[in-house]
Design a protein around this motif. Structure first.
Motif, PDB file in Angstrom:
ATOM      1  N   ARG A 135       0.731  -1.263   0.047  1.00 13.58           N
ATOM      2  CA  ARG A 135      -0.010  -0.068   0.230  1.00 13.58           C
ATOM      3  C   ARG A 135       0.797   1.260  -0.180  1.00 13.58           C
ATOM      4  NH1 ARG A 135      -4.265  -1.605   4.831  1.00 13.58           N
ATOM      5  NH2 ARG A 135      -4.979  -3.781   4.007  1.00 13.58           N
ATOM      6  N   PRO A 136       0.440   2.532  -0.525  1.00 11.16           N
ATOM      7  CA  PRO A 136       1.185   3.579  -0.558  1.00 11.16           C
ATOM      8  C   PRO A 136       1.415   4.036   0.813  1.00 11.16           C
ATOM      9  CG  PRO A 136      -0.853   3.808  -2.174  1.00 11.16           C
ATOM     10  CD  PRO A 136      -1.033   2.693  -1.362  1.00 11.16           C
ATOM     11  N   SER A 138       2.314   7.218   1.549  1.00  7.20           N
ATOM     12  CA  SER A 138       2.093   8.668   1.723  1.00  7.20           C
ATOM     13  C   SER A 138       1.076   9.056   0.855  1.00  7.20           C
ATOM     14  CB  SER A 138       3.126   9.469   1.469  1.00  7.20           C
ATOM     15  OG  SER A 138       3.786   9.176   0.147  1.00  7.20           O
ATOM     16  N   GLU A 139       0.329   9.947   1.289  1.00  2.62           N
ATOM     17  CA  GLU A 139      -0.979  10.502   0.604  1.00  2.62           C
ATOM     18  C   GLU A 139      -0.445  11.357  -0.400  1.00  2.62           C
ATOM     19  OE1 GLU A 139      -3.480  12.062   3.659  1.00  2.62           O
ATOM     20  OE2 GLU A 139      -4.451  10.351   3.796  1.00  2.62           O
ATOM     21  N   ALA A 140      -1.389  11.481  -1.657  1.00  3.62           N
ATOM     22  CA  ALA A 140      -1.122  12.634  -2.784  1.00  3.62           C
ATOM     23  C   ALA A 140      -1.947  13.811  -2.423  1.00  3.62           C
ATOM     24  CB  ALA A 140      -1.457  11.898  -4.016  1.00  3.62           C
ATOM     25  N   THR A 141      -1.641  14.761  -2.798  1.00  6.85           N
ATOM     26  CA  THR A 141      -2.461  16.160  -2.603  1.00  6.85           C
ATOM     27  C   THR A 141      -3.886  15.836  -3.464  1.00  6.85           C
ATOM     28  OG1 THR A 141      -1.307  17.166  -4.224  1.00  6.85           O
ATOM     29  CG2 THR A 141      -0.555  17.482  -2.255  1.00  6.85           C
ATOM     30  N   SER A 142      -4.845  16.439  -2.904  1.00  9.31           N
ATOM     31  CA  SER A 142      -6.010  16.470  -3.805  1.00  9.31           C
ATOM     32  C   SER A 142      -6.955  17.764  -3.441  1.00  9.31           C
ATOM     33  CB  SER A 142      -6.745  15.040  -3.490  1.00  9.31           C
ATOM     34  OG  SER A 142      -7.331  15.031  -2.277  1.00  9.31           O
ATOM     35  N   ARG A 146      -9.599  13.546   1.700  1.00  9.59           N
ATOM     36  CA  ARG A 146      -9.063  12.276   1.756  1.00  9.59           C
ATOM     37  C   ARG A 146      -9.612  11.362   2.955  1.00  9.59           C
ATOM     38  NH1 ARG A 146      -4.977  15.457   0.265  1.00  9.59           N
ATOM     39  NH2 ARG A 146      -4.023  15.287   2.426  1.00  9.59           N
ATOM     40  N   ARG A 153     -10.208  10.950  11.464  1.00  9.85           N
ATOM     41  CA  ARG A 153      -9.729  12.060  10.829  1.00  9.85           C
ATOM     42  C   ARG A 153     -10.746  12.976  10.605  1.00  9.85           C
ATOM     43  NH1 ARG A 153      -5.276  11.465   6.366  1.00  9.85           N
ATOM     44  NH2 ARG A 153      -6.984  10.260   5.341  1.00  9.85           N
ATOM     45  N   ARG A 255      -9.240  17.284   4.860  1.00 11.79           N
ATOM     46  CA  ARG A 255      -8.043  16.801   4.617  1.00 11.79           C
ATOM     47  C   ARG A 255      -7.968  16.895   3.252  1.00 11.79           C
ATOM     48  NH1 ARG A 255      -5.790  15.994   9.706  1.00 11.79           N
ATOM     49  NH2 ARG A 255      -7.449  15.414  11.075  1.00 11.79           N
TER      50      ARG A 255
END
Length: 273
Positions: A135-136, A138-142, A146, A153, A255
């Motif tokens: 699994r990833p 870190s998160e990607a910006t969006s 999220r 959260r 988020r």
């Protein structure tokens, strides 16, 4: 190492323990008769057979395939296709069948992954604990949030936004009318419907939109729906900054990055509209 493996006579039996997310738990064994282990009956038929088990001491994800026969009172093709066994917790271990409550040697554990059905048999992938490493990290910006609506959260309290009601009319395979619903426009858009009674009991369906007491599901449920079916419906969120601010007053927990320039910034030039 289990002491029974050192014995001169082979009395080893493979055992499977499968626990669905709704709490239903069943057991199977390769022995020629049923066994009772820790109060759970492990049935000899239909049996389940493992393929080659690949376990590693490194960081590679452990995986294996399991196969078994479909039985009307155990694992059915309809339940598999409906997703009732998706993510079920699986334990594969061996025991001495002369002392089933004795030592156990754990061979593999994990969750059921992809399932395929051929005729009266099925094959499923077992994802071991190390599969989480795929699994990833870190998160990607969006621009959208999220977080999952109502999670730790997000922090929106879903208790007052959850309602138990029943279906009063079936419009089509994806549209139903319910006895009561929340009043805000499209309150259940992107929400969730959980079936309490009927053939779909224990399953959930995402909601696409709502208008008053009329709900539209994103996908048709696996089994037919009848009026009188009790359901639980939870309001939804489209994860936009506007909804978070205006509907839930929850911008402190948003988020996402709604004001972060996107890739289109590279194509902009003075005077462009």
């Amino acid at each position: 190492m289990a002491a029974f493996l050192a014995g001169p006579v082979t009395t080893i039996a493979f055992c499977w323990r499968l626990a669905r997310r709704d709490g239903v738990t069943i057991g199977f064994t390769t022995h020629d008769r049923d066994l009772v282990i820790a109060g759970l009956a492990y049935r000899a038929a239909p049996g389940m057979l493992p393929s080659a088990v690949r376990l590693t001491d490194g960081l590679d994800a452990d995986s294996m395939d399991v196969s078994g026969a479909l039985a009307a009172d155990a694992i059915t093709g309809d339940d598999l296709m409906a997703g009732r066994w998706d993510g079920a917790a699986v334990r594969l271990f061996v025991i001495d069948w002369t002392a089933p409550d004795g030592d156990q040697l754990l061979l593999a554990r994990g969750e059921l992954g992809a399932v395929s059905i051929e005729g009266e048999a099925f094959t499923a992938e077992l994802k071991g604990p190390a599969a989480i490493l795929d699994r990833p990290v870190s998160e990607a910006t969006s621009p959208e949030c999220r977080a999952r609506f109502g999670d730790a959260r997000c922090r929106v309290d879903l208790a007052p936004r959850t309602r138990v009601t029943e279906i009063v009319a079936v419009v089509d395979d994806r549209t139903v009318d319910v006895a009561s619903a929340a009043t805000p426009p499209n309150a259940y858009g992107y929400g969730r419907l959980r079936w309490i009674t009927g053939e779909n009991s224990g399953l959930s369906n995402p909601l696409l939109r709502s208008a008053g007491n009329r709900l539209t599901l994103r996908d048709a449920p696996p089994f037919a729906v009848a009026p009188g079916t009790r359901i639980e419906i939870v309001e939804g969120c489209d994860r936009s900054f506007t909804a978070c601010r205006d509907r839930f007053a929850n911008t402190d927990n948003f988020r996402g990055e709604p004001h972060l320039p996107g890739n289109d910034l590279l194509t902009r030039y003075p005077g462009a509209s």
